[in-house]
Design an enzyme around this catalytic site. Structure first.
Site, PDB file in Angstrom:
ATOM      1  N   ASP A  60       0.867  -1.170   0.000  1.00 38.47           N
ATOM      2  CA  ASP A  60       0.000   0.000   0.000  1.00 38.47           C
ATOM      3  C   ASP A  60       0.910   1.229   0.000  1.00 38.47           C
ATOM      4  OD1 ASP A  60      -2.402   1.610   0.447  1.00 38.47           O
ATOM      5  OD2 ASP A  60      -1.589   1.896   2.460  1.00 38.47           O
ATOM      6  N   ASP A 268      -1.311  -0.827   6.209  1.00 43.47           N
ATOM      7  CA  ASP A 268      -1.362  -0.296   7.572  1.00 43.47           C
ATOM      8  C   ASP A 268      -2.732   0.168   8.012  1.00 43.47           C
ATOM      9  OD1 ASP A 268      -1.286   1.984   5.781  1.00 43.47           O
ATOM     10  OD2 ASP A 268      -0.924   3.207   7.561  1.00 43.47           O
ATOM     11  N   ASP A 272      -7.103  -1.879   4.250  1.00 45.04           N
ATOM     12  CA  ASP A 272      -6.174  -2.875   3.724  1.00 45.04           C
ATOM     13  C   ASP A 272      -6.500  -4.281   4.208  1.00 45.04           C
ATOM     14  OD1 ASP A 272      -4.584  -0.976   2.360  1.00 45.04           O
ATOM     15  OD2 ASP A 272      -3.519  -0.487   4.196  1.00 45.04           O
TER      16      ASP A 272
END
Length: 381
Positions: A60, A268, A272
């Site tokens: 990400d 994080d 996600d």
């Protein structure tokens, strides 16, 4: 008869599978223990075993590869004045945990504006937020959202394109009226890569791993950040909605050409979690937000097999390394434990080992296995 009985006892003693039983758990306990000491929490043996097979690592962008603390670079008003729209935008965003929302609120406070809660507010996943502030129905979100809502063409598009070409993340503040959605200001945000990220990505690539960066940001901002990180354009997946990250991870696992890959995903935030669960190995990064709290990372940690207790991307390489070393220790332990038994049983059967010597050999095999496993304690990421 007495000699045969002694031989039988020696065979039974030397055949004891003590070392074989210790081989795997001893290595796993040593590996997970030393990993935890350095901030890598491995949830289960399956994640530990699978991590060394990873050949693709997807990250990400915001908060994982970047600091996740964007700053408001510019607010370009299309009507009225900038301070008015900044105050309204800050009120709309005051209850949000999104990094961009914190940037807006901080910018408003820096200019001495009072920030209060909106009368109504709701988040639109992956697009922005909407609510009522001081009697005005406002929306603050992505260019893609404004296009979807059929916002009329105007200066906001050229301003958005300008900032996107500079690598900035762009949000548009708009009013919802009886005549539709009317943009009133364009906000541009900037973020910085985490220290050492470029070196870590280069290290992973040198190990032969495929890399990918997944972002919900516009293509211009994502590509600009990728260039700073040393990633190539084909390694960037931009404008990916939160709900689509898991599907993208599955596409990385199974290419169109029929090849399969073992994929790790590093994220994080709360959005996600589906991608972390879909990946072969999920790495949840426990970043602290602007308030010093983990926020949505707690949800990510539950979905992931491995948790990185610091926002340091280098721990990803460390986790892959300790996994490979632990699996290697398991194989070494199983080999030597089996070798002791394979060599000792014939010797005991032929009378070359007494029960006392057989017991000593078995004790030595267990000590060897434990000592070999404990060598992992010297590991450093």
């Amino acid at each position: 008869l007495e000699v045969s009985l002694i031989h039988c006892v020696a065979v039974l003693v030397i055949a004891c599978p003590c070392a074989l039983g210790l081989a795997t758990p001893a290595a796993i306990m040593a590996g997970t223990g030393v990993a935890a000491k350095h901030g890598i929490l491995i949830k289960d043996a399956q994640a530990l075993e699978m991590a060394h097979k990873v050949d693709t690592v997807a990250f990400d962008k915001t908060g994982t590869l970047t600091l996740g603390l964007p700053q408001l670079l510019s607010l370009t008003p299309l009507t009225s004045d900038a301070k008015t729209w900044l105050g309204l935008a800050a009120n709309l965003q005051s209850g949000s945990e999104h990094p961009l929302a914190h940037a807006v609120v901080q910018a408003a406070k820096a200019q001495g504006l009072a920030v209060t809660a909106p009368e109504e507010a709701k988040a639109v996943a992956g697009l922005g937020s909407e609510g009522v502030v001081q009697g005005q129905h406002l929306l603050l979100g992505s260019v893609k959202w404004m296009t979807t809502l059929a916002a009329p063409a105007g200066e906001w598009q050229s301003q958005a394109a300008h900032w996107q070409s500079q690598g900035a993340t762009v949000s548009v503040l708009a009013q919802r009226t009886s005549h539709g959605v009317q943009p009133v200001a364009v906000l541009a945000f900037g973020d910085e890569p985490k220290p050492g990220v470029q070196m870590t990505l280069a290290t992973l690539r040198a190990r032969g791993l495929r890399l990918a960066m997944i972002s919900g940001d516009n293509a211009g901002a994502a590509q600009a950040m990728a260039a700073r990180l040393g990633l190539t354009p084909d390694e960037v997946h931009a404008e990916v909605m939160p709900g689509d990250k898991a599907a993208l991870v599955r596409r990385l696992q199974h290419n169109a050409n029929g090849t399969s890959h073992v994929v790790a995903f590093v994220g994080d935030g709360i959005n996600d979690a589906p991608a972390l669960a879909a990946a072969d190995v999920g790495f949840a990064m426990a970043n602290l937000n602007a308030q010093g709290q983990r926020g949505g990372a707690d949800v990510a940690m539950h979905a992931a097999g491995i948790t990185l207790m610091r926002g340091d991307v280098a721990l990803v390489a460390g986790a892959l390394d300790i996994s490979a070393r632990t699996v290697a220790k398991i194989r070494q332990n199983l080999f030597w434990a089996f070798a002791y038994n394979a060599a000792g049983i014939p010797l005991a059967a032929m009378g070359y080992l007494s029960p006392v010597m057989a017991g000593a050999a078995m004790a030595l095999s267990s000590v060897s296995v434990m000592t070999n496993a404990l060598l992992l304690k010297r590991w450093k990421p």
